[in-house]
Design a protein around this motif. Structure first.
Motif, PDB file in Angstrom:
ATOM      1  N   ASP A   1       0.842  -1.192   0.000  1.00 34.78           N
ATOM      2  CA  ASP A   1       0.000   0.000   0.000  1.00 34.78           C
ATOM      3  C   ASP A   1       0.883   1.250   0.000  1.00 34.78           C
ATOM      4  N   TRP A   2       0.245   2.422   0.175  1.00 37.24           N
ATOM      5  CA  TRP A   2       0.999   3.675   0.101  1.00 37.24           C
ATOM      6  C   TRP A   2       2.075   3.761   1.173  1.00 37.24           C
TER       7      TRP A   2
ATOM      8  N   SER B   1      -3.323  14.335   8.341  1.00 39.35           N
ATOM      9  CA  SER B   1      -3.109  12.890   8.197  1.00 39.35           C
ATOM     10  C   SER B   1      -2.321  12.330   9.375  1.00 39.35           C
TER      11      SER B   1
ATOM     12  N   ASP C   1     -10.347  11.128   5.379  1.00 38.03           N
ATOM     13  CA  ASP C   1      -9.838   9.759   5.455  1.00 38.03           C
ATOM     14  C   ASP C   1      -9.428   9.235   4.084  1.00 38.03           C
ATOM     15  N   GLN C   2      -9.881   9.884   3.024  1.00 40.55           N
ATOM     16  CA  GLN C   2      -9.598   9.397   1.687  1.00 40.55           C
ATOM     17  C   GLN C   2      -8.338  10.024   1.081  1.00 40.55           C
ATOM     18  N   SER C   3      -7.659  10.895   1.802  1.00 42.34           N
ATOM     19  CA  SER C   3      -6.452  11.518   1.288  1.00 42.34           C
ATOM     20  C   SER C   3      -5.347  11.469   2.327  1.00 42.34           C
TER      21      SER C   3
ATOM     22  N   VAL D   1      -5.784   5.669  -2.365  1.00 39.90           N
ATOM     23  CA  VAL D   1      -6.067   6.909  -1.640  1.00 39.90           C
ATOM     24  C   VAL D   1      -5.470   8.056  -2.447  1.00 39.90           C
ATOM     25  N   GLN D   2      -5.985   9.241  -2.200  1.00 37.95           N
ATOM     26  CA  GLN D   2      -5.427  10.422  -2.854  1.00 37.95           C
ATOM     27  C   GLN D   2      -4.190  10.875  -2.077  1.00 37.95           C
TER      28      GLN D   2
END
Length: 271
Positions: A73-74, A95, A111-113, A135-136
Motif C-alpha cells: 500500500d501507500w 493525516s 480519510d480518503q487523502s 487513496v489520494q
C-alpha cells in the motif's frame, strides 16, 4: 555436454537461487523495492528484470518493484522513499494527527487523502506518483521552519516496518499552514480542540523557529481560544509575531492580542 559445463551451470543456478533467497530474507514484506536497495543487495537492473520474468518480482514503475503477490500500500511506497532513497518526506498535518489517533473530528473526506510534506519542491519519483494506492496523495512542499533539516519526527508501525510522520506539535503547525479559507479555518479549529496534550517545550521550539507570522499567530490564538493548559507555558516574548494586522478569516472580527481576523462569536458585533 561435459561434466564441467554441467557443474558450472549448477553452480550458477545455485548462486542465483541463494541471491534471491537473501533478497527475500532482507526485504520488508509489504514494502516497495527500489533499484537503489536492490543494487546494495547485489541485484543489478538486468538481474531484477530476470526476476520479473521468473515471477519473483513485479515491476510497478521505473526503478521500483514489489515481490510478486505482495500486498503493498501507500505506506510501503513511502517507506521506500524514506528508508531506501533517503528522501525527507513525511506524513504530516491532518493525516498525521489522524494516524496518531488525535483526529477524532476529521471528516470522512479527510480519510480518503494522505498529506505528505517535504521542504523540497522536487517532485516525488514517478513510480510513487503514478501508482494507484487507493487513496489520494497530496504532496505539499513548504519551507516553514528555519531548522527544517533538524525537525524531530515520530513514527508509526505498519506491517513489518515503520514510517516517519510529524509529531502532534509539528502536525498542528502544518495543519494551520494549510488553511486557505473559512471552511479550512473552522475545520482546523475543531481539530485543535482535541490537542490538549501538546508538549509545551516542543511547541515553544516550533514557535521560535517557524518562519510564518500568520501560522504562529493562528497557533497561539487557537491554543488560547481552546483553553488548553499548555498555552500558559508559551513564552511569547521569545516569539517573533511580526507587526501589522492579518486577514485570516474573511468577514471575521479582529483579535486585539494577535491582530488576526477570527470568527465572530454568535450575537457579538464590532460595534
Amino acid at each position: 555436454m561435459s561434466v564441467f559445463i554441467l557443474q558450472y551451470m549448477h553452480t550458477m543456478s545455485t548462486q542465483k537461487q541463494t541471491k534471491i533467497n537473501l533478497v527475500l530474507q532482507n526485504m520488508a514484506p509489504g514494502a516497495v523495492l527500489t533499484s537503489n536497495w536492490l543494487t546494495v543487495h547485489g541485484v543489478s537492473n538486468n538481474l531484477a528484470r530476470r526476476y520479473v520474468s521468473s515471477g519473483w518480482f513485479e515491476r510497478i514503475g521505473q526503478g521500483a518493484y514489489i515481490r510478486y503477490g505482495d500486498d503493498v500500500d501507500w505506506q510501503g511506497g513511502l517507506y521506500a522513499l524514506q528508508s531506501q532513497l533517503g528522501l525527507k518526506v513525511h506524513v504530516g498535518g491532518l493525516s498525521s494527527l489522524r494516524l496518531k489517533g488525535m483526529g477524532h473530528f476529521l471528516s470522512l473526506d479527510a480519510d480518503q487523502s494522505i498529506q505528505l510534506f517535504s521542504g523540497s519542491a522536487k517532485p516525488l519519483p514517478a513510480w510513487f506518483r503514478e501508482t494507484d494506492w487507493g487513496v489520494q496523495i497530496q504532496h505539499r512542499t513548504a519551507s516553514l521552519f528555519s531548522n527544517a533539516e533538524n525537525l524531530q519526527m515520530s513514527s508509526v508501525p505498519h506491517k513489518s516496518f515503520e514510517i516517519e510522520m510529524s509529531p502532534p506539535e509539528l502536525a498542528a503547525f502544518e495543519m494551520i499552514h494549510g488553511i486557505k479559507d473559512n471552511s479550512d479555518f473552522d475545520h482546523a479549529r475543531t481539530v485543535f480542540e482535541g490537542l490538549s496534550t501538546l508538549r509545551p517545550k516542543e511547541s515553544q521550539e516550533l514557535l521560535q523557529t517557524c518562519k510564518s507570522v500568520r501560522v504562529k499567530r493562528l497557533f497561539l490564538w487557537m491554543a488560547r481560544d481552546c483553553g488548553h493548559p499548555w498555552f500558559k507555558y508559551m513564552d511569547m516574548e521569545k516569539v517573533d509575531l511580526g507587526s501589522g494586522k492579518r486577514v485570516v478569516y474573511k468577514g471575521g472580527k479582529l483579535d486585539q492580542e494577535f491582530l488576526i481576523t477570527v470568527p465572530r462569536p454568535e450575537g457579538v458585533s464590532d460595534v
